[in-house]
Design a protein around this motif. Structure first.
Motif, PDB file in Angstrom:
ATOM      1  N   ALA A 212      25.664  68.046  44.975  1.00 44.84           N
ATOM      2  CA  ALA A 212      25.178  68.775  43.802  1.00 44.84           C
ATOM      3  C   ALA A 212      23.657  68.689  43.823  1.00 44.84           C
ATOM      4  O   ALA A 212      23.090  67.608  43.672  1.00 44.84           O
ATOM      5  CB  ALA A 212      25.749  68.174  42.521  1.00 44.84           C
ATOM      6  N   LEU A 213      23.000  69.809  44.024  1.00 44.45           N
ATOM      7  CA  LEU A 213      21.578  69.850  44.342  1.00 44.45           C
ATOM      8  C   LEU A 213      20.760  70.443  43.202  1.00 44.45           C
ATOM      9  O   LEU A 213      21.024  71.563  42.759  1.00 44.45           O
ATOM     10  CB  LEU A 213      21.364  70.684  45.604  1.00 44.45           C
ATOM     11  N   ASP A 214      19.779  69.694  42.738  1.00 41.75           N
ATOM     12  CA  ASP A 214      18.841  70.189  41.733  1.00 41.75           C
ATOM     13  C   ASP A 214      17.766  70.994  42.453  1.00 41.75           C
ATOM     14  O   ASP A 214      16.893  70.429  43.124  1.00 41.75           O
ATOM     15  CB  ASP A 214      18.227  69.015  40.981  1.00 41.75           C
ATOM     16  N   VAL A 215      17.827  72.318  42.328  1.00 38.64           N
ATOM     17  CA  VAL A 215      16.909  73.172  43.078  1.00 38.64           C
ATOM     18  C   VAL A 215      15.527  73.270  42.435  1.00 38.64           C
ATOM     19  O   VAL A 215      14.665  73.987  42.938  1.00 38.64           O
ATOM     20  CB  VAL A 215      17.504  74.587  43.287  1.00 38.64           C
ATOM     21  N   SER A 216      15.309  72.513  41.339  1.00 40.20           N
ATOM     22  CA  SER A 216      13.940  72.417  40.831  1.00 40.20           C
ATOM     23  C   SER A 216      13.114  71.438  41.658  1.00 40.20           C
ATOM     24  O   SER A 216      11.886  71.445  41.590  1.00 40.20           O
ATOM     25  CB  SER A 216      13.933  71.992  39.362  1.00 40.20           C
ATOM     26  N   GLY A 217      13.807  70.614  42.466  1.00 36.89           N
ATOM     27  CA  GLY A 217      13.089  69.645  43.279  1.00 36.89           C
ATOM     28  C   GLY A 217      13.471  69.634  44.732  1.00 36.89           C
ATOM     29  O   GLY A 217      12.947  68.831  45.520  1.00 36.89           O
ATOM     30  N   ALA A 218      14.398  70.482  45.133  1.00 41.06           N
ATOM     31  CA  ALA A 218      14.837  70.556  46.532  1.00 41.06           C
ATOM     32  C   ALA A 218      15.271  71.987  46.818  1.00 41.06           C
ATOM     33  O   ALA A 218      15.490  72.773  45.899  1.00 41.06           O
ATOM     34  CB  ALA A 218      15.978  69.581  46.791  1.00 41.06           C
ATOM     35  N   THR A 219      15.402  72.313  48.091  1.00 42.07           N
ATOM     36  CA  THR A 219      15.781  73.666  48.485  1.00 42.07           C
ATOM     37  C   THR A 219      17.206  73.685  49.027  1.00 42.07           C
ATOM     38  O   THR A 219      17.760  72.648  49.413  1.00 42.07           O
ATOM     39  CB  THR A 219      14.837  74.212  49.561  1.00 42.07           C
ATOM     40  N   VAL A 220      17.772  74.876  49.071  1.00 44.61           N
ATOM     41  CA  VAL A 220      19.104  75.031  49.669  1.00 44.61           C
ATOM     42  C   VAL A 220      19.073  74.600  51.125  1.00 44.61           C
ATOM     43  O   VAL A 220      20.017  73.985  51.629  1.00 44.61           O
ATOM     44  CB  VAL A 220      19.586  76.490  49.515  1.00 44.61           C
ATOM     45  N   ALA A 221      17.971  74.892  51.807  1.00 50.39           N
ATOM     46  CA  ALA A 221      17.832  74.460  53.201  1.00 50.39           C
ATOM     47  C   ALA A 221      17.857  72.939  53.306  1.00 50.39           C
ATOM     48  O   ALA A 221      18.437  72.373  54.254  1.00 50.39           O
ATOM     49  CB  ALA A 221      16.552  75.015  53.801  1.00 50.39           C
ATOM     50  N   ASP A 222      17.254  72.242  52.332  1.00 42.68           N
ATOM     51  CA  ASP A 222      17.313  70.773  52.316  1.00 42.68           C
ATOM     52  C   ASP A 222      18.755  70.307  52.205  1.00 42.68           C
ATOM     53  O   ASP A 222      19.190  69.386  52.911  1.00 42.68           O
ATOM     54  CB  ASP A 222      16.513  70.213  51.129  1.00 42.68           C
ATOM     55  N   GLY A 223      19.510  70.938  51.314  1.00 40.64           N
ATOM     56  CA  GLY A 223      20.910  70.568  51.146  1.00 40.64           C
ATOM     57  C   GLY A 223      21.726  70.846  52.385  1.00 40.64           C
ATOM     58  O   GLY A 223      22.612  70.052  52.749  1.00 40.64           O
ATOM     59  N   GLN A 224      21.441  71.954  53.022  1.00 41.49           N
ATOM     60  CA  GLN A 224      22.140  72.296  54.259  1.00 41.49           C
ATOM     61  C   GLN A 224      21.921  71.206  55.317  1.00 41.49           C
ATOM     62  O   GLN A 224      22.871  70.776  55.979  1.00 41.49           O
ATOM     63  CB  GLN A 224      21.646  73.654  54.763  1.00 41.49           C
ATOM     64  N   ARG A 225      20.688  70.756  55.434  1.00 37.72           N
ATOM     65  CA  ARG A 225      20.392  69.692  56.400  1.00 37.72           C
ATOM     66  C   ARG A 225      21.081  68.389  56.012  1.00 37.72           C
ATOM     67  O   ARG A 225      21.596  67.665  56.874  1.00 37.72           O
ATOM     68  CB  ARG A 225      18.884  69.497  56.499  1.00 37.72           C
ATOM     69  N   GLU A 226      21.099  68.078  54.715  1.00 40.32           N
ATOM     70  CA  GLU A 226      21.742  66.840  54.261  1.00 40.32           C
ATOM     71  C   GLU A 226      23.227  66.827  54.594  1.00 40.32           C
ATOM     72  O   GLU A 226      23.802  65.781  54.914  1.00 40.32           O
ATOM     73  CB  GLU A 226      21.524  66.655  52.761  1.00 40.32           C
ATOM     74  N   LEU A 227      23.850  67.985  54.532  1.00 45.25           N
ATOM     75  CA  LEU A 227      25.274  68.091  54.873  1.00 45.25           C
ATOM     76  C   LEU A 227      25.508  68.169  56.384  1.00 45.25           C
ATOM     77  O   LEU A 227      26.662  68.112  56.833  1.00 45.25           O
ATOM     78  CB  LEU A 227      25.884  69.322  54.198  1.00 45.25           C
ATOM     79  N   GLY A 228      24.458  68.326  57.141  1.00 50.72           N
ATOM     80  CA  GLY A 228      24.604  68.383  58.597  1.00 50.72           C
ATOM     81  C   GLY A 228      25.087  69.726  59.108  1.00 50.72           C
ATOM     82  O   GLY A 228      25.654  69.806  60.216  1.00 50.72           O
TER      83      GLY A 228
END
Length: 342
Positions: A212-228
């Motif tokens: 669950a990603l707060d996009v006020s402080g991170a990007t969708v691309a960041d989340g994509q990388r975190e999930l591998g």
């Protein structure tokens, strides 16, 4: 009977007495037990530009409900007094090409319950029998009251196969939260949910979000990388209506990715059509529910163990509607339900 009414063409709602609805030969009279507050109801209460163009006062609001049948018209044969029911809030013409072909959700002459005709924020509501869904298996009463938005979530989430897929849900409002639960239950590998509300992102985690990603402080691309994820998301469920959400989704889809879009934008906006073409991305618009295939799927999902109770975060008596509407408008919680039995 008591009803929550848009009495005047101005902001506000009024709890007042109105006549009980008349039951025609093909209708069902329902004693309302619970109702859910929808974003549409908030628009009508606020009397914004959309509401001014869509609604004619006076009008009884409400289209999300559960209740008990108390009377049926003379032509109704498969619904009986005492049945626990919910209602399909899109009333269709039955005569157009799509209706005659069984695609009633695509009727061009749809009238909305609680928008184009008196709705369910009342002690009683009358509906054509063809719009009544009988709960044949036990269901939590509050969950039964939100079958309408649950149907939006199911229609959106199950637009494309989900087993083993990586899913991006943009918007953790109540329908986005329900879509998250459906996607996880239906076999998605990862479900990432984006929003800016910490409370709603916490709810997304409870409902099975991998991230669950707060996009006020991170990007969708960041989340994509975190999930591998190496190539992007396979399935996108756009639930927010926000231009930036769809643009970010498009930028993070795999080639051949598929997007189901339920979020309704407030105005036109530009997207990168070259990316859509060269990445061969499919975008499907979603409005309402398929009648009644989606309703069947909803009941089966609940029978199969899907738990929607965490989505309901506010429960109020109907006469405490001001507090209930303020809760629903806060943007911090899930579904808000009004109890019409107290």
């Amino acid at each position: 009977m008591k009803a929550l009414v848009k009495e005047k063409a101005e902001p506000g709602l009024w709890l007042t007495d109105v006549p009980e609805p008349v039951v025609g030969p093909g209708d069902v009279l329902i004693k309302v037990l619970r109702t859910g507050i929808c974003g549409t109801d908030l628009h009508i209460r606020n009397w914004d530009g959309w509401a001014q163009g869509a609604v004619r006062a006076p009008l009884v609001l409400g289209h999300e409900f559960a209740g008990e049948v108390v009377e049926t018209g003379r032509d109704v044969t498969d619904i009986a007094a005492g049945d626990l029911v919910s209602g399909e809030g899109h009333l269709v013409c039955g005569k157009c090409r799509n209706c005659l072909a069984g695609r009633r959700h695509l009727c061009r002459s749809t009238v909305g319950l609680g928008v184009g005709r008196d709705g369910a924020f009342a002690e009683y509501v009358a509906l054509p029998a063809a719009n009544v869904w009988v709960h044949r298996v036990p269901v939590d009463l509050d969950v039964a009251a939100i079958f309408d938005p649950f149907g939006n979530a199911v229609h959106t989430a199950l637009s494309f196969p989900l087993v083993g897929e990586d899913v991006l849900v943009t918007g953790a409002g109540p329908i986005g939260l329900m879509a998250t639960a459906v996607a996880r239950h239906a076999g998605a590998r990862h479900v990432m949910v984006t929003d800016v509300s910490a409370e709603r992102l916490d709810l997304a985690r409870k409902l099975g979000a991998s991230l669950a990603l707060d996009v006020s402080g991170a990007t969708v691309a960041d989340g994509q990388r975190e999930l591998g994820l190496r190539e992007g998301f396979d399935i996108g469920l756009e639930m927010s209506g926000r231009p930036e959400a769809l643009r970010d989704m498009l930028a993070n889809m795999t080639h051949g990715g598929r997007i189901a879009m339920l979020g309704l934008p407030a105005e036109e906006f530009a997207v990168d059509w070259a990316r859509i073409v060269t990445s061969m991305i499919t975008i499907k618009g979603i409005y309402g529910r398929e009648m009644f295939e989606t309703w069947y799927a909803m009941s089966v999902l609940l029978e199969g163990g899907l738990d929607l109770t965490p989505v309901i975060t506010g429960r109020y008596s109907h006469d405490d509607y001001e507090a209930a509407f303020a809760d629903a408008a806060s943007g911090r919680g899930g579904k808000v339900v009004l109890d019409w039995t107290r």
